[in-house]
Design a protein around this motif. Structure first.
Motif, PDB file in Angstrom:
ATOM      1  N   ASP A  16       0.835  -1.212   0.000  1.00  0.00           N
ATOM      2  CA  ASP A  16       0.000   0.000   0.000  1.00  0.00           C
ATOM      3  C   ASP A  16       0.868   1.260   0.000  1.00  0.00           C
ATOM      4  O   ASP A  16       0.596   2.209  -0.734  1.00  0.00           O
ATOM      5  CB  ASP A  16      -0.929   0.021   1.215  1.00  0.00           C
ATOM      6  N   TYR A  17       1.910   1.252   0.818  1.00  0.00           N
ATOM      7  CA  TYR A  17       2.821   2.399   0.893  1.00  0.00           C
ATOM      8  C   TYR A  17       3.450   2.667  -0.479  1.00  0.00           C
ATOM      9  O   TYR A  17       3.487   3.807  -0.948  1.00  0.00           O
ATOM     10  CB  TYR A  17       3.901   2.125   1.941  1.00  0.00           C
TER      11      TYR A  17
ATOM     12  N   TYR B 253       7.202  -9.884  -2.778  1.00  0.00           N
ATOM     13  CA  TYR B 253       7.694 -10.915  -1.869  1.00  0.00           C
ATOM     14  C   TYR B 253       9.042 -11.494  -2.306  1.00  0.00           C
ATOM     15  O   TYR B 253       9.859 -11.855  -1.453  1.00  0.00           O
ATOM     16  CB  TYR B 253       6.632 -11.993  -1.662  1.00  0.00           C
ATOM     17  N   GLN B 254       9.306 -11.552  -3.612  1.00  0.00           N
ATOM     18  CA  GLN B 254      10.624 -11.999  -4.067  1.00  0.00           C
ATOM     19  C   GLN B 254      11.716 -11.036  -3.596  1.00  0.00           C
ATOM     20  O   GLN B 254      12.787 -11.462  -3.150  1.00  0.00           O
ATOM     21  CB  GLN B 254      10.663 -12.109  -5.589  1.00  0.00           C
ATOM     22  N   ASN B 255      11.432  -9.746  -3.678  1.00  0.00           N
ATOM     23  CA  ASN B 255      12.426  -8.760  -3.254  1.00  0.00           C
ATOM     24  C   ASN B 255      12.569  -8.716  -1.742  1.00  0.00           C
ATOM     25  O   ASN B 255      13.674  -8.519  -1.233  1.00  0.00           O
ATOM     26  CB  ASN B 255      12.079  -7.380  -3.830  1.00  0.00           C
ATOM     27  N   LEU B 256      11.477  -8.912  -1.011  1.00  0.00           N
ATOM     28  CA  LEU B 256      11.585  -9.006   0.446  1.00  0.00           C
ATOM     29  C   LEU B 256      12.457 -10.199   0.824  1.00  0.00           C
ATOM     30  O   LEU B 256      13.325 -10.088   1.698  1.00  0.00           O
ATOM     31  CB  LEU B 256      10.203  -9.116   1.080  1.00  0.00           C
TER      32      LEU B 256
ATOM     33  N   ASP C  90       2.291   2.419 -11.384  1.00  0.00           N
ATOM     34  CA  ASP C  90       1.589   1.152 -11.601  1.00  0.00           C
ATOM     35  C   ASP C  90       1.533   0.366 -10.303  1.00  0.00           C
ATOM     36  O   ASP C  90       2.458   0.439  -9.481  1.00  0.00           O
ATOM     37  CB  ASP C  90       2.305   0.323 -12.672  1.00  0.00           C
ATOM     38  N   PRO C  91       0.477  -0.422 -10.108  1.00  0.00           N
ATOM     39  CA  PRO C  91       0.371  -1.236  -8.894  1.00  0.00           C
ATOM     40  C   PRO C  91       1.540  -2.221  -8.780  1.00  0.00           C
ATOM     41  O   PRO C  91       2.050  -2.719  -9.780  1.00  0.00           O
ATOM     42  CB  PRO C  91      -0.952  -1.988  -9.054  1.00  0.00           C
ATOM     43  N   ILE C  92       1.934  -2.496  -7.556  1.00  0.00           N
ATOM     44  CA  ILE C  92       3.022  -3.427  -7.280  1.00  0.00           C
ATOM     45  C   ILE C  92       2.495  -4.855  -7.359  1.00  0.00           C
ATOM     46  O   ILE C  92       1.482  -5.190  -6.747  1.00  0.00           O
ATOM     47  CB  ILE C  92       3.609  -3.191  -5.868  1.00  0.00           C
ATOM     48  N   ASN C  93       3.168  -5.696  -8.105  1.00  0.00           N
ATOM     49  CA  ASN C  93       2.826  -7.107  -8.227  1.00  0.00           C
ATOM     50  C   ASN C  93       3.238  -7.840  -6.956  1.00  0.00           C
ATOM     51  O   ASN C  93       4.358  -7.660  -6.467  1.00  0.00           O
ATOM     52  CB  ASN C  93       3.562  -7.662  -9.457  1.00  0.00           C
TER      53      ASN C  93
END
Length: 105
Positions: free
Chosen positions: A32-33, A48-51, A40-43
């Motif tokens: 959301d942040y 989660y891959q980047n986290l 564009d909306p975050i996929n």
């Protein structure tokens, strides 16, 4: 040790989001942040891959908030990385700026 510039722009933004989100910085709160800041909306997959990659680099911790939700916090290394970048940027803002005629403003 990972440097700020070895991270992708999205990973840098994630570190900043984790530092900025009040309460528990869980995945959807981070999404959301970032959605407020990106065109564009975050996929979900990208998020989660980047986290996971930031966890692997030792820059963030992933802890269970409840049985379905993880919360992400900066490690000491992640905090230091952001602090060094903030200090670098602050220092650049204090320097005189060159002007077109080669002088200093």
């Amino acid at each position: 040790m990972t440097t700020y510039h070895e991270l992708t722009g999205f990973q840098r933004d994630l570190l900043e989001a984790i530092a900025a989100v009040d309460d528990d910085p869980y995945g959807l709160a981070l999404k959301d942040y970032l959605d407020e800041r990106y065109a564009d909306p975050i996929n979900h997959s990208r998020l989660y891959q980047n986290l996971d990659q930031l966890v692997d680099k030792g820059l963030i911790n992933r802890d269970e908030l409840d049985t379905r939700t993880n919360v992400y916090t900066l490690t000491d290394a992640g905090t230091q990385l952001l602090q060094r970048q903030a200090e670098t940027l602050a220092g650049l803002c204090d320097q005189p700026r060159p002007v077109a005629d080669g002088g200093v403003q």
